[in-house]
Design a protein around this motif. Sequence first.
Motif, PDB file in Angstrom:
ATOM      1  N   SER A  66      53.241  27.357  -6.454  1.00  0.00           N
ATOM      2  CA  SER A  66      52.009  26.562  -5.545  1.00  0.00           C
ATOM      3  C   SER A  66      50.901  26.936  -6.103  1.00  0.00           C
ATOM      4  CB  SER A  66      52.217  27.109  -3.932  1.00  0.00           C
ATOM      5  OG  SER A  66      53.689  26.994  -3.453  1.00  0.00           O
ATOM      6  N   PHE A  67      50.559  26.661  -7.393  1.00  0.00           N
ATOM      7  CA  PHE A  67      49.186  27.331  -8.126  1.00  0.00           C
ATOM      8  C   PHE A  67      48.181  26.501  -7.460  1.00  0.00           C
ATOM      9  CE2 PHE A  67      47.647  28.348 -12.306  1.00  0.00           C
ATOM     10  CZ  PHE A  67      46.712  29.205 -12.022  1.00  0.00           C
ATOM     11  N   ASP A  68      48.331  25.208  -7.387  1.00  0.00           N
ATOM     12  CA  ASP A  68      47.142  24.413  -6.973  1.00  0.00           C
ATOM     13  C   ASP A  68      46.592  24.688  -5.488  1.00  0.00           C
ATOM     14  OD1 ASP A  68      46.792  22.954  -9.255  1.00  0.00           O
ATOM     15  OD2 ASP A  68      48.115  21.220  -8.270  1.00  0.00           O
ATOM     16  N   ALA A  69      47.646  24.932  -4.675  1.00  0.00           N
ATOM     17  CA  ALA A  69      47.245  25.462  -3.325  1.00  0.00           C
ATOM     18  C   ALA A  69      46.647  26.645  -3.257  1.00  0.00           C
ATOM     19  CB  ALA A  69      48.728  25.409  -2.413  1.00  0.00           C
ATOM     20  N   HIS A  70      46.902  27.816  -4.109  1.00  0.00           N
ATOM     21  CA  HIS A  70      46.254  28.930  -4.023  1.00  0.00           C
ATOM     22  C   HIS A  70      44.659  28.728  -4.631  1.00  0.00           C
ATOM     23  CE1 HIS A  70      49.345  31.941  -3.104  1.00  0.00           C
ATOM     24  NE2 HIS A  70      50.202  31.228  -3.752  1.00  0.00           N
ATOM     25  N   ILE A  71      44.642  27.911  -5.604  1.00  0.00           N
ATOM     26  CA  ILE A  71      43.305  27.740  -6.111  1.00  0.00           C
ATOM     27  C   ILE A  71      42.395  26.997  -5.236  1.00  0.00           C
ATOM     28  CG2 ILE A  71      42.012  26.820  -8.027  1.00  0.00           C
ATOM     29  CD1 ILE A  71      43.626  29.552  -8.838  1.00  0.00           C
ATOM     30  N   ASP A  72      42.991  26.120  -4.541  1.00  0.00           N
ATOM     31  CA  ASP A  72      42.199  25.329  -3.383  1.00  0.00           C
ATOM     32  C   ASP A  72      41.903  26.300  -2.323  1.00  0.00           C
ATOM     33  OD1 ASP A  72      42.694  23.166  -4.723  1.00  0.00           O
ATOM     34  OD2 ASP A  72      44.327  22.244  -3.682  1.00  0.00           O
ATOM     35  N   ARG A  73      42.795  27.179  -2.109  1.00  0.00           N
ATOM     36  CA  ARG A  73      42.282  28.102  -0.936  1.00  0.00           C
ATOM     37  C   ARG A  73      41.285  28.963  -1.489  1.00  0.00           C
ATOM     38  NH1 ARG A  73      46.907  32.132   1.823  1.00  0.00           N
ATOM     39  NH2 ARG A  73      46.940  32.926  -0.298  1.00  0.00           N
ATOM     40  N   LEU A  74      41.272  29.560  -2.549  1.00  0.00           N
ATOM     41  CA  LEU A  74      40.360  30.361  -3.253  1.00  0.00           C
ATOM     42  C   LEU A  74      38.922  29.682  -3.014  1.00  0.00           C
ATOM     43  CD1 LEU A  74      39.851  33.160  -5.049  1.00  0.00           C
ATOM     44  CD2 LEU A  74      39.776  31.433  -6.810  1.00  0.00           C
ATOM     45  N   TRP A  75      38.902  28.418  -3.487  1.00  0.00           N
ATOM     46  CA  TRP A  75      37.639  27.554  -3.624  1.00  0.00           C
ATOM     47  C   TRP A  75      37.290  27.204  -2.174  1.00  0.00           C
ATOM     48  CZ3 TRP A  75      37.668  27.777  -8.495  1.00  0.00           C
ATOM     49  CH2 TRP A  75      36.692  27.227  -9.278  1.00  0.00           C
ATOM     50  N   GLU A  76      37.811  27.004  -1.185  1.00  0.00           N
ATOM     51  CA  GLU A  76      37.411  26.674   0.133  1.00  0.00           C
ATOM     52  C   GLU A  76      36.780  28.196   0.436  1.00  0.00           C
ATOM     53  OE1 GLU A  76      39.031  25.277   4.586  1.00  0.00           O
ATOM     54  OE2 GLU A  76      40.124  24.921   2.572  1.00  0.00           O
ATOM     55  N   GLY A  77      37.439  29.198   0.452  1.00  0.00           N
ATOM     56  CA  GLY A  77      37.062  30.300   0.855  1.00  0.00           C
ATOM     57  C   GLY A  77      35.507  30.857   0.175  1.00  0.00           C
ATOM     58  N   ALA A  78      35.658  30.654  -1.002  1.00  0.00           N
ATOM     59  CA  ALA A  78      34.150  31.063  -1.716  1.00  0.00           C
ATOM     60  C   ALA A  78      33.045  29.631  -1.220  1.00  0.00           C
ATOM     61  CB  ALA A  78      34.319  30.578  -3.270  1.00  0.00           C
ATOM     62  N   LYS A  79      33.424  28.597  -1.008  1.00  0.00           N
ATOM     63  CA  LYS A  79      32.408  27.620  -0.565  1.00  0.00           C
ATOM     64  C   LYS A  79      32.164  27.886   0.763  1.00  0.00           C
ATOM     65  CE  LYS A  79      31.709  22.517  -0.152  1.00  0.00           C
ATOM     66  NZ  LYS A  79      32.240  21.383  -0.317  1.00  0.00           N
ATOM     67  N   SER A  80      32.893  28.489   1.843  1.00  0.00           N
ATOM     68  CA  SER A  80      32.534  28.845   2.954  1.00  0.00           C
ATOM     69  C   SER A  80      31.388  29.897   2.956  1.00  0.00           C
ATOM     70  CB  SER A  80      33.792  29.095   3.818  1.00  0.00           C
ATOM     71  OG  SER A  80      34.245  30.254   3.441  1.00  0.00           O
ATOM     72  N   ILE A  81      31.443  31.008   2.071  1.00  0.00           N
ATOM     73  CA  ILE A  81      30.591  31.859   2.180  1.00  0.00           C
ATOM     74  C   ILE A  81      29.544  31.846   1.126  1.00  0.00           C
ATOM     75  CG2 ILE A  81      32.468  33.739   3.149  1.00  0.00           C
ATOM     76  CD1 ILE A  81      32.649  34.862   0.209  1.00  0.00           C
ATOM     77  N   SER A  82      29.444  30.755   0.551  1.00  0.00           N
ATOM     78  CA  SER A  82      28.307  30.213  -0.625  1.00  0.00           C
ATOM     79  C   SER A  82      28.324  31.119  -1.641  1.00  0.00           C
ATOM     80  CB  SER A  82      26.868  30.528   0.058  1.00  0.00           C
ATOM     81  OG  SER A  82      26.774  29.634   1.250  1.00  0.00           O
TER      82      SER A  82
END
Length: 317
Positions: A66-82
Motif C-alpha cells: 500500500s505504498f501510494d496510500a502511505h505516501i498520500d497520508r504523509l503528504w496530507e499530514g504535512a500539508k495540514s501543518i504547513s
Amino acid sequence: MSADSALSKTSSQAYTPDDRNDAVLVYVNGNFVPRQQATVSVFDAGYVCGDGVWEGVRLVDGRIVSFDAHIDRLWEGAKSISLDIGMGKDQIKKVVTDTFLRNGMRDGAHARLMVTRGVKKTPNQDPRFIIGSATVVCVAEHKVVTPEAKQKGLKLFTSTFRCSGPDVFDLRLNSHSRLNFIQALIQAIQAGADEALMLDPHGFVASCNSTNFFVVRNGALWTSLGRYCFNGITRATIARLAREAGIPVFEGDFTLAEVYAADEAFVTGTLAGITPVQSVDGRAMVPGGPVTQRLDALYRAYIASANPAHGTLPAAG
C-alpha cells in the motif's frame, strides 16, 4: 532471556530479533550512515516539540505494501501543518526504496520514514524560527512478527486516557507527538496487559494506543466510526476486504459492554497486519476465531498479490 526476546512475546509491536539490524544504513538528509552514527540536531523541531509526521511501510517479496496510500497520508499530514517536505512524492518514495536497496532488503523488512520541520534557531514552538529545510530520515530494518505473538494473541486493558477529537489533537495526522498514547500504554503494561484499548470522549470504543481495533459479533465485523481513531491504512484495507468477501461491516459507536460480549477481537497495523486479542480487561476471548482467520488469509493474499496499490522494488541485479 534477552530484553528483545522478552518483548517479542509481550509487546503489540513485537518482532523477531535480527542481528543484521545492528549494521543497517540509515538515510539522513541525503546521506546513508551507519546506524550508530545516525543523528539529528538537538535543535530539530521533531526533538524540541514533536513537530513532524511519519509513515511506516512493510516490504514483502519486493513489494512495499500500500505504498501510494502511505505516501498520500504523509503528504496530507504535512500539508495540514504547513510542513514543506522539500521533495515531490516520487522523490520521497525513492528515499524509501533506496533505503531498502542500500541495505539489501527485499522481504521481511519494515521502514519508518520520518519528516520534521527541521532545525530551529532556538528550542521553541514557533515554526518561524526554522533556519533550514525539513529533516528527512528513513530507518529500514529486518523486521517480521513472531508467530508466537500472533498465535497467543494480545491482552488489552482499557485505559483511562481517552482518544482526542480533532479540535484537541487530530489522530488522523501521523504526528511525531505520541505522549497520550505512551501514557495509555504504560498504564496497560502496569496492569499486566500488552496494549491499551482507548475510548473516545463520549465513552465509546475508539482505538488502541498503536493499532486499530475490531470485534466480531454474530459474524459481522465491528469497528469504530473513525472520528477518534488512527487513519489506519490496514484498517481500511481489512474493512474493504471484508465487504468484498460478503462479511457485514459495521462502522459506528459501540461500548465496552459490547466488546466484552463479542465473539472475537483483533487489532490491525502495518507491521503485523492482523493480531488476535486473547483478553480485554481480564475477560478471556478465543484468539483467532473463524472470522479473524478468514480475514487474515484474505489480507495475506492481498499483500502477496501484484496489486497496483503496492510499490515495487527494482529487480535484483
